[in-house]
Each structure stands twice: as structure tokens, then as C-alpha cells.
Design an enzyme around this catalytic site. Structure first.
Site, PDB file in Angstrom:
ATOM      1  CG  HIS A  96       0.693  47.897 -33.395  1.00 32.13           C
ATOM      2  ND1 HIS A  96      -0.354  48.111 -32.791  1.00 32.13           N
ATOM      3  CD2 HIS A  96       1.355  46.896 -32.728  1.00 32.13           C
ATOM      4  CE1 HIS A  96      -0.795  47.092 -31.856  1.00 32.13           C
ATOM      5  NE2 HIS A  96       0.511  46.348 -31.830  1.00 32.13           N
TER       6      HIS A  96
ATOM      7  CE  LYS B  81      -0.832  44.231 -35.168  1.00 30.32           C
ATOM      8  NZ  LYS B  81      -1.257  43.974 -33.781  1.00 30.32           N
TER       9      LYS B  81
ATOM     10  CG  ASP C 123      -9.763  39.062 -55.145  1.00 31.10           C
ATOM     11  OD1 ASP C 123      -8.744  39.276 -55.408  1.00 31.10           O
ATOM     12  OD2 ASP C 123     -10.423  37.650 -55.211  1.00 31.10           O
TER      13      ASP C 123
END
Length: 555
Positions: A229, A231, A236
Site C-alpha cells: 500500500h 505510495k 532522481d
């Protein structure tokens, strides 16, 4: 999410409710028998799709033990007033890496489109790495444009012989990313086939979905057992931490939270290493759409459950511990608590918090509990969750602490399951029931002046924002925020892989951004009162109330 007994209500206060009675005799061995009986009963009726009744087995077999009482330590933030942020939050650096960065490098994004455009722009200009961790990648036009941006960047890297090869590392959940004939995997296969040496796609599979459970739980429900889950979107040396997935609604009309850390290499390195570590214990997508495990790694559902968790925990904690030691060595030994947190422009601390309880990692849970414990009468906490369903431990701390709380959750019409078919369509009503139980408990305890519940409203939108903002006494701007993937519920704490960051800042501009973000979200809300639940559209049918314990644990 949390169990039936986690809900503070008069019914739950009975000496032995039916749920407690069932759980008292429902051992893992009985769970196996139940699963087999369910299989026989429902195989004929639903041979191809399975049955959602099977979800009862893992639910009832896992009782949530009562958390230990957490007392507020002497000298905590709640007791000392506003004599410097270091006094309040330096303890975090004892538990997790602490990255000191300029507050001017941190930007709060406020809309789905801003989030989407920021990702597209940075993918196109990435030189060394693109790292993306999400529950899944959608299959629509907007998602395809993201894939096209990655293809453009990879091709440019191949064409430029003087530039280092761009590496793309993507981590998704296996169950959600494999659902349907057209899915996250099929979206990424053309890139993997064309840029095999520069592209990695890892699919995390929870070790708890195995054996008969894996065979029998229908595809629509298998992600309820546990998912990847996290995110994190990294380009870079810049990284976006969010609760948003890579799907069209999160780019258009699903409100979430997003923070961009620009040119913060140490933070980016940490999350790149974290995603790589989770990728190492995951299934590796191959150009022919098959999946394999890296050599020496334990298979998540074919291998031994305990062996997998031991290997996975060791690999992931190597990243956390190495960063922690490195940051401690880099810290100034002559710093004292009286000198404040900042030196020059580095006026902000970033603390990464990881929660992976299926693997024995619960750093985020420990830090969050300490934050809620330390929140004294001189503090105000604005807490939000698209699925308001606090664990029992968090619930007790909110109801028993001295801080003022303003809790924001989704109104039924902006719940992500509003209008869904089948059992999922009952989820918004179940959350009405959960909210009413919470509100009634607040009233019974006489805490209405201290704990307020708000509902977010917005026509044609859904609400997915999560996290908190922490205000110290006498301050009109927050000095701390939690932002990332956790929802403060049972699933976030016990089932899924989660990550968020705590940002502690003395930078007034960043504090103002956080204040504006918080106020903008709450501006679209109404405060809940007793009359809210008397409205006709808030009626909850009896069967929904009965299945609410299931929903608490799996949604």
C-alpha cells in the site's frame, strides 16, 4: 481494520458479546475446518467465483489483543508548552532516521491534477532513476500517458551515449495489479520487453494469502487479506509522498494529500532503497508476463510463512537501520536541546515511518501512538482519513488524551465505495454506523468540547486524504504533519505494507502551506452532530450493522 470489540458502544460493553464468544472458541485450527466446510457448501453454487463468506475465517481467527495502557511520559510535549520543537519531537530520531532538509525544498501539492502534472514533468526530465511504488497502475488514457512519459525518458537515455542509463523501478501489489485481463502488468509489459535491462517491475504478494485461502477467495476480494500500500513517486533526487494511487480518479476528482520534496537526495535515497528492498522480496515480472523470485529469496505463498517474514524483515530493516546509523553519525554531537532543531537553512526534519506488521515491522504504529500519547491539553490535532476506522489503541488515545481533536472523514456520498455493486455497496453505510458509534462514545464521555467529528462534502468527487496536522498551544500554524499511505485503521496497522513521513518544521512558509492545506480540506466539511444520524439518508439497515465487523477488518 479493527475488530468489533474495538468499537466503543453500549452494545460492545456487554460482558460477552456474540463476537467475543465466537472468537473465544474460533482458533486457527477451527478456522481451517471452517474454510473446508465453506468450500464444500459453496463450491456448487459459486464454483468459478468463490464466496465472500470465506472471508469470515481469517477475520474471526485473528483477535485483536487489548493494547497495553500507554501513559504520557513526564516532560512530554503536552506538558512543557512551546519552548522549542526539539523538546517535543527529538525523541523520533531515537527510533527512525532523521533527515534534516531546507523547508524551502518542500512543497505541498493540493489537487489531483497538480499531482499528476508534477509526476509527468519529472519523469520526462529524469536522468538517473524513476522509482514508483503504488497499490496498482490503472488502465485508462491518463495512466497510459504516464507510461508514455517513461518510454520517452528511457528512449532518450538510450539515445544519449554520454548520459548514464536511466533506471525505472516499479513496485505494485500482485493481487491488485493482476486483476482482470487488462491490468497493471499488461500496461507495463511493452516497456519491460523493450527496455529489459533498464526496467524492473516487482509485484509484492502478502504471505497471508496462501493455501486454500488463496484458491478459494474470489479475485475481487483477495486484496482484502493484505497488500503493498506504499505510495512513493521518486525522480532522481526528488520524491512525492502521498496516499494516492496511479489511477485516473486520483488524477482528476479523488481528493488526497501529496507532498513534494525537491532536491532532497538523502530522503530520495532512503525511499529508493526501501522500494528496492520490498522489490527484492516480491515476485519479478518477466517480459513474457510470468513471475519469478530472486535467487535466495523465500516465495511468499509457496514457501514457509515464517521463513519469508524473517528474510523479508531482515532485508527491509537493513535499509532502515543503515539509514538510522548513518544519520546519527552525521548529527552534530555538540547540538543540545536548547539550540533548536535548525542550522542555517536546514530548518526541517523528515522522519520516514514504515509499518509492515505481517513482516514484524511496526515503526509507524509505535511513533503514531507516542505522538497521540504526547498530545496534551496545549495541543490541537487535525486528523483525517477517507475511511475513518481507528484501531482500538488509537481510539483510546484520542478519547483519553488531553489534546483537542478535529477529525475529518468522508461523508457517504464521497466515500470511494458509494454506488458500488454487491456487498461493497454497503461499505458507506457501514462507515456511517462506525461514525455514529464513535460520536456516541464521545458524548457518553462528555468529550464534545474536545473531540469534534467533521464530514467532507464535494459534488462528483471522492475523498481519500489521510494524515494529521499538529498545532502547539498558541500557534496558528502546524509544526508537524504526518502524510503518506496509512489510514489509522486495522488494515493499515495489521495487514498492509505502509509508509509515511513525519515532517517537523520551523520554516514559517512551509507551516503556512500546511495550514492552508488543512484549512482548505476542512472548509469543505460540516461538523457532525446528533441530528446528522437522524437524517433519512443515514439510516443503516440491520444486516449492514451485522457485517460491519467484517468491513472494519478488510476495508
Amino acid at each position: 481494520m479493527w475488530k468489533a470489540e474495538d468499537t466503543p458502544s453500549t452494545a460492545m460493553a456487554a460482558p460477552m458479546s456474540w463476537r467475543r464468544l465466537v472468537q473465544s472458541v474460533y482458533t486457527p485450527a477451527v478456522a481451517g475446518v471452517f474454510t473446508r466446510i465453506s468450500d464444500r457448501l459453496f463450491r456448487t453454487r459459486d464454483r468459478r467465483g468463490g464466496s465472500s463468506v470465506l472471508l469470515l475465517a481469517p477475520l474471526l481467527a485473528e483477535a485483536d489483543p487489548a493494547p497495553r495502557r500507554v501513559s504520557r511520559p513526564t516532560g512530554s510535549a503536552g506538558a512543557q508548552g512551546t519552548d522549542g520543537l526539539c523538546t517535543h519531537f527529538r525523541w523520533m530520531a531515537e527510533h527512525v532516521p532523521a533527515f534534516r532538509v531546507p523547508g524551502t525544498h518542500i512543497h505541498i501539492l493540493t489537487s489531483p491534477d497538480q499531482f499528476y502534472q508534477a509526476m509527468k514533468a519529472r519523469i520526462k526530465t529524469a536522468q538517473r532513476r524513476v522509482v514508483m511504488a503504488s497499490l496498482y497502475l490503472g488502465t485508462g488514457q491518463l495512466e497510459q500517458e504516464l507510461v508514455d512519459c517513461m518510454e520517452e525518458a528511457l528512449q532518450r537515455s538510450q539515445d544519449n551515449i554520454h548520459a548514464p542509463d536511466l533506471k525505472v523501478n516499479i513496485l505494485l501489489d500482485y493481487t491488485r495489479g493482476s486483476r482482470g485481463q487488462i491490468n497493471s502488468r499488461t500496461m507495463l509489459l511493452p516497456l519491460l520487453q523493450r527496455f529489459t535491462s533498464q526496467m524492473r517491475v516487482s509485484l509484492y504478494h502478502t504471505p497471508d494469502l496462501r493455501g486454500l485461502l488463496r484458491l478459494l477467495v474470489p479475485q475481487r476480494f483477495n486484496e482484502t487479506i493484505g497488500v503493498q500500500h506504499i505510495k512513493v513517486y521518486l525522480f532522481d533526487d526528488s520524491v512525492i509522498i502521498s496516499g494516492a494511487n496511479l489511477s485516473d480518479s486520483y488524477f482528476t476528482n479523488r481528493q488526497d494529500r501529496y507532498v513534494l520534496l525537491e532536491n532532497c537526495r538523502e530522503v530520495a535515497d532512503f525511499f529508493s532503497d526501501l522500494v528496492e528492498a520490498v522489490g527484492d522480496i516480491s515476485l519479478q515480472l518477466q517480459p513474457d508476463d510470468s513471475v519469478t523470485m530472486l535467487e535466495g529469496m523465500v516465495h511468499p505463498y509457496k514457501g514457509n510463512r515464517q521463513d519469508f517474514s524473517v528474510v523479508a524483515r531482515k532485508r527491509i530493516m537493513e535499509v532502515v537501520n543503515a539509514a538510522h546509523v548513518r544519520q546519527q553519525l552525521m548529527s552534530q554531537p555538540e547540538d543540545s536541546e536548547d539550540e533548536g532543531m535548525s542550522e542555517g537553512e536546514d530548518d526541517t526534519w523528515v522522519f520516514p515511518l514504515v509499518q509492515m506488521k505481517p513482516l514484524g515491522i511496526q515503526v509507524d504504529e509505535q511513533v503514531t501512538q507516542r505522538l497521540l500519547t504526547d498530545a496534551g491539553p496545549d495541543s490541537t490535532v487535525f486528523l483525517t482519513s477517507g475511511y475513518f476506522n481507528l484501531t482500538r489503541a488509537y481510539m483510546r488515545l484520542v478519547l483519553g488524551a488531553g489534546a483537542s481533536y478535529r477529525i475529518l472523514t468522508a461523508s457517504p456520498e464521497v466515500n470511494g465505495f458509494f454506488g458500488a455493486k454487491g456487498v461493497a455497496g454497503a461499505i458507506p453505510a457501514a462507515y456511517i454506523h462506525i461514525a455514529r458509534q464513535f460520536y456516541n462514545q464521545v458524548c457518553r464521555l462528555g468529550q464534545q468540547e474536545r473531540v469534534h467529528l467533521h464530514e467532507y462534502h464535494r459534488s462528483q468527487w471522492t475523498f481519500h486524504a489521510k494524515g494529521l496536522w499538529y498545532y502547539l498551544q498558541g500557534q496558528d500554524r502546524p509544526c508537524l504533519t504526518l502524510i503518506g499511505s496509512p489510514n489509522f485503521g486495522y488494515r493499515s496497522v495489521h495487514r498492509d505494507l505502509e509508509a509515511q513521513i513525519a515532517i517537523v518544521t520551523e520554516n514559517e512558509e512551509l507551516q503556512s502551506q500546511l495550514q492552508e492545506e488543512q484549512e482548505t480540506l476542512y472548509r469543505r466539511s460540516t461538523e457532525v452532530s446528533g441530528s446528522t444520524f437522524e437524517q433519512p439518508d443515514r439510516h443503516v439497515q440491520l444486516w449492514v450493522k451485522l457485517v460491519t465487523p467484517l468491513i472494519k477488518n478488510f476495508f
